[in-house]
Design a protein around this motif. Structure first.
Motif, PDB file in Angstrom:
ATOM      1  N   GLY A  34       8.517 -33.712 -19.149  1.00  0.00           N
ATOM      2  CA  GLY A  34       9.719 -32.897 -18.985  1.00  0.00           C
ATOM      3  C   GLY A  34      10.214 -32.912 -17.552  1.00  0.00           C
ATOM      4  N   LEU A  35       9.278 -32.850 -16.600  1.00  0.00           N
ATOM      5  CA  LEU A  35       9.646 -32.901 -15.181  1.00  0.00           C
ATOM      6  C   LEU A  35      10.302 -34.232 -14.839  1.00  0.00           C
ATOM      7  CD1 LEU A  35       9.554 -31.686 -12.320  1.00  0.00           C
ATOM      8  CD2 LEU A  35       7.259 -32.660 -12.082  1.00  0.00           C
ATOM      9  N   ILE A  36       9.714 -35.318 -15.349  1.00  0.00           N
ATOM     10  CA  ILE A  36      10.285 -36.647 -15.092  1.00  0.00           C
ATOM     11  C   ILE A  36      11.688 -36.751 -15.673  1.00  0.00           C
ATOM     12  CG2 ILE A  36      10.047 -39.105 -15.627  1.00  0.00           C
ATOM     13  CD1 ILE A  36       6.999 -38.699 -15.532  1.00  0.00           C
ATOM     14  N   LEU A  37      11.885 -36.184 -16.846  1.00  0.00           N
ATOM     15  CA  LEU A  37      13.196 -36.215 -17.484  1.00  0.00           C
ATOM     16  C   LEU A  37      14.229 -35.470 -16.647  1.00  0.00           C
ATOM     17  CD1 LEU A  37      14.953 -36.956 -19.929  1.00  0.00           C
ATOM     18  CD2 LEU A  37      14.193 -34.833 -21.021  1.00  0.00           C
ATOM     19  N   ILE A  38      13.848 -34.288 -16.142  1.00  0.00           N
ATOM     20  CA  ILE A  38      14.755 -33.511 -15.294  1.00  0.00           C
ATOM     21  C   ILE A  38      15.100 -34.284 -14.026  1.00  0.00           C
ATOM     22  CG2 ILE A  38      14.889 -31.450 -13.826  1.00  0.00           C
ATOM     23  CD1 ILE A  38      13.415 -29.935 -16.002  1.00  0.00           C
ATOM     24  N   PHE A  39      14.089 -34.912 -13.422  1.00  0.00           N
ATOM     25  CA  PHE A  39      14.334 -35.703 -12.216  1.00  0.00           C
ATOM     26  C   PHE A  39      15.269 -36.869 -12.517  1.00  0.00           C
ATOM     27  CE2 PHE A  39      11.449 -33.138 -10.118  1.00  0.00           C
ATOM     28  CZ  PHE A  39      11.171 -33.581  -8.829  1.00  0.00           C
ATOM     29  N   ALA A  40      15.080 -37.522 -13.664  1.00  0.00           N
ATOM     30  CA  ALA A  40      15.916 -38.659 -14.024  1.00  0.00           C
ATOM     31  C   ALA A  40      17.371 -38.239 -14.213  1.00  0.00           C
ATOM     32  CB  ALA A  40      15.382 -39.321 -15.300  1.00  0.00           C
ATOM     33  N   VAL A  41      17.569 -37.110 -14.890  1.00  0.00           N
ATOM     34  CA  VAL A  41      18.935 -36.635 -15.154  1.00  0.00           C
ATOM     35  C   VAL A  41      19.649 -36.283 -13.853  1.00  0.00           C
ATOM     36  CG1 VAL A  41      20.285 -34.769 -16.177  1.00  0.00           C
ATOM     37  CG2 VAL A  41      18.438 -35.825 -17.482  1.00  0.00           C
ATOM     38  N   PHE A  42      18.986 -35.513 -12.991  1.00  0.00           N
ATOM     39  CA  PHE A  42      19.633 -35.084 -11.748  1.00  0.00           C
ATOM     40  C   PHE A  42      19.809 -36.235 -10.761  1.00  0.00           C
ATOM     41  CE2 PHE A  42      18.239 -30.632 -12.841  1.00  0.00           C
ATOM     42  CZ  PHE A  42      19.524 -30.135 -12.956  1.00  0.00           C
ATOM     43  N   SER A  43      18.898 -37.201 -10.771  1.00  0.00           N
ATOM     44  CA  SER A  43      19.067 -38.357  -9.882  1.00  0.00           C
ATOM     45  C   SER A  43      20.255 -39.207 -10.333  1.00  0.00           C
ATOM     46  CB  SER A  43      17.800 -39.203  -9.865  1.00  0.00           C
ATOM     47  OG  SER A  43      17.520 -39.737 -11.152  1.00  0.00           O
ATOM     48  N   PHE A  44      20.528 -39.213 -11.640  1.00  0.00           N
ATOM     49  CA  PHE A  44      21.696 -39.934 -12.150  1.00  0.00           C
ATOM     50  C   PHE A  44      22.989 -39.195 -11.800  1.00  0.00           C
ATOM     51  CE2 PHE A  44      24.827 -40.484 -15.595  1.00  0.00           C
ATOM     52  CZ  PHE A  44      25.036 -41.860 -15.503  1.00  0.00           C
ATOM     53  N   LEU A  45      22.949 -37.871 -11.858  1.00  0.00           N
ATOM     54  CA  LEU A  45      24.143 -37.073 -11.585  1.00  0.00           C
ATOM     55  C   LEU A  45      24.442 -36.935 -10.091  1.00  0.00           C
ATOM     56  CD1 LEU A  45      23.599 -34.190 -14.190  1.00  0.00           C
ATOM     57  CD2 LEU A  45      25.176 -36.129 -14.366  1.00  0.00           C
ATOM     58  N   ASN A  46      23.382 -36.975  -9.272  1.00  0.00           N
ATOM     59  CA  ASN A  46      23.566 -36.829  -7.829  1.00  0.00           C
ATOM     60  C   ASN A  46      22.509 -37.653  -7.102  1.00  0.00           C
ATOM     61  OD1 ASN A  46      23.695 -35.877  -5.107  1.00  0.00           O
ATOM     62  ND2 ASN A  46      24.671 -34.001  -5.827  1.00  0.00           N
ATOM     63  N   PRO A  47      22.912 -38.735  -6.434  1.00  0.00           N
ATOM     64  CA  PRO A  47      21.938 -39.618  -5.763  1.00  0.00           C
ATOM     65  C   PRO A  47      21.158 -38.936  -4.644  1.00  0.00           C
ATOM     66  CG  PRO A  47      24.192 -40.182  -5.139  1.00  0.00           C
ATOM     67  CD  PRO A  47      24.302 -39.215  -6.264  1.00  0.00           C
ATOM     68  N   VAL A  48      21.655 -37.819  -4.136  1.00  0.00           N
ATOM     69  CA  VAL A  48      20.951 -37.099  -3.068  1.00  0.00           C
ATOM     70  C   VAL A  48      19.655 -36.486  -3.585  1.00  0.00           C
ATOM     71  CG1 VAL A  48      21.130 -35.162  -1.441  1.00  0.00           C
ATOM     72  CG2 VAL A  48      23.107 -36.630  -1.852  1.00  0.00           C
ATOM     73  N   PHE A  49      19.598 -36.242  -4.890  1.00  0.00           N
ATOM     74  CA  PHE A  49      18.476 -35.518  -5.468  1.00  0.00           C
ATOM     75  C   PHE A  49      17.139 -36.195  -5.202  1.00  0.00           C
ATOM     76  CE2 PHE A  49      15.587 -34.371  -8.926  1.00  0.00           C
ATOM     77  CZ  PHE A  49      15.659 -32.987  -8.897  1.00  0.00           C
ATOM     78  N   LEU A  50      17.089 -37.506  -5.306  1.00  0.00           N
ATOM     79  CA  LEU A  50      15.821 -38.222  -5.174  1.00  0.00           C
ATOM     80  C   LEU A  50      15.502 -38.670  -3.756  1.00  0.00           C
ATOM     81  CD1 LEU A  50      15.160 -40.520  -8.285  1.00  0.00           C
ATOM     82  CD2 LEU A  50      13.946 -38.473  -7.548  1.00  0.00           C
ATOM     83  N   THR A  51      16.245 -38.219  -2.788  1.00  0.00           N
ATOM     84  CA  THR A  51      15.921 -38.576  -1.411  1.00  0.00           C
ATOM     85  C   THR A  51      14.637 -37.856  -0.988  1.00  0.00           C
ATOM     86  OG1 THR A  51      17.288 -36.770  -0.546  1.00  0.00           O
ATOM     87  CG2 THR A  51      18.337 -38.928  -0.817  1.00  0.00           C
ATOM     88  N   GLY A  52      13.922 -38.461  -0.045  1.00  0.00           N
ATOM     89  CA  GLY A  52      12.660 -37.882   0.402  1.00  0.00           C
ATOM     90  C   GLY A  52      12.818 -36.476   0.930  1.00  0.00           C
TER      91      GLY A  52
END
Length: 329
Positions: A34-52
């Motif tokens: 579930g956590l991975i899914l949330i990360f995937a969705v938000f990283s697709f919607l906003n590229p800033v989300f997955l920055t270090g």
């Protein structure tokens, strides 16, 4: 014949324990998915989300809730609930900040705050375990009592004067990882060992699974129950110290609704409100899920009440999953 019976009983218990651990691991894996899914969705919607930098920000924002939720998890596993963690954190912060502002050495001030939180846990745990009162009622009363004490002591005013050296430590990092994250990681490791590799962990699971059977088997039920509430109060005080270190002040109104966030993280992580089941790893993942959800929706400029809606939906889904897995068992 008796020896053979004991051997068979031991084997059955081992199989049950193995099955329980297997179930918990499956639930942890589901929470991680579930956590991975949330990360995937938000990283697709906003590229800033997955920055270090943002990922570290999520972990830091989740650290306080994770600290509270770990203590809450132990209480829930034992078959109880602690609604007073927010006010416990507040009164601990007031005591610690007052001592620091008065020039008391930082280690002694931190010890004073920790003992305050643990004393709140002793108060609640004693009423639950010794007086036999319902945890919900006891901790609801504690919620009002501890909040009132923190407001009375301070007159409703925040306390400033937090030493800069303490703030520097809390706002610093270790090898690039924020100090609060390191603190919570160490606490989580210790609690994982306690729950999975110590007699106390077995006692807590036994009391939450079947209190009367645990008592007949010789489990110290009263001591175990008091211990989990003391642990919850102590972790609430640690969370409070982290927060005042970040803010530079102790507000007697701090910790509002912390208990709900903690229960949510524990529930998302697989802890059953019926008692007898819970996971340190699952709770950590649950806290990160809530932190990631808040962070992602904030990056998307979603208003706060929609964030509450999303959190509520996730909690309800977690409860349905718990009911389904119990039914399957």
């Amino acid at each position: 014949m008796t020896a053979q019976s004991n051997v068979r009983s031991s084997g059955t218990a081992t199989q049950q324990t193995t099955g329980r651990r297997f179930t918990v691991n499956i639930r942890d894996a589901g929470t991680l998915l579930g956590l991975i899914l949330i990360f995937a969705v938000f990283s697709f919607l906003n590229p800033v989300f997955l920055t270090g930098a943002n990922l570290l920000n999520i972990l830091q924002q989740s650290s306080i809730n994770a600290c509270i939720a770990l203590g809450m998890t132990f209480v829930i596993i034992s078959g109880g609930i602690d609604l007073s963690v927010g006010p416990t954190a507040a009164i601990s912060a007031v005591v610690g900040a007052t001592m620091m502002a008065a020039g008391v050495p930082i280690p002694l001030a931190l010890l004073g705050a920790l003992l305050t939180g643990m004393a709140c846990g002793v108060f609640s745990g004693t009423l639950v375990a010794v007086a036999g009162l319902q945890p919900f009622i006891v901790t609801l009363g504690g919620l009002s009592l501890f909040r009132a004490l923190s407001l009375i002591v301070t007159g409703g005013n925040p306390i400033f004067g937090i030493p800069q050296e303490f703030r520097a430590v809390i706002n610093g990092d270790l090898f690039g990882v924020p100090t609060p994250v390191v603190i919570v990681a160490i606490i989580a490791l210790v609690l994982w060992i306690v729950l999975n590799r110590s007699p106390l962990g077995e006692y807590i699971l036994a009391v939450g699974g079947n209190q009367e059977a645990a008592r007949i088997a010789g489990v110290p039920v009263v001591r175990t129950k008091i211990t989990v509430y003391v642990l919850s109060g102590g972790l609430a005080s640690i969370a409070a110290m982290i927060l005042i270190g970040r803010l530079g002040a102790a507000d007697p109104t701090m910790g509002n609704l912390w208990e709900l966030d903690a229960i949510a993280a524990a529930a998302i992580g697989g802890a059953s409100l019926m008692g007898g089941k819970g996971s340190v790893v699952g709770t950590l993942l649950g806290a990160i899920i809530l932190g990631a959800l808040t962070n992602g929706l904030t990056l998307m400029n979603v208003q706060a009440f929609y964030q509450l809606l999303a959190t509520g939906i996730i909690i309800l889904v977690a409860m349905l999953i718990d009911r389904a897995t119990r039914g399957a068992a």
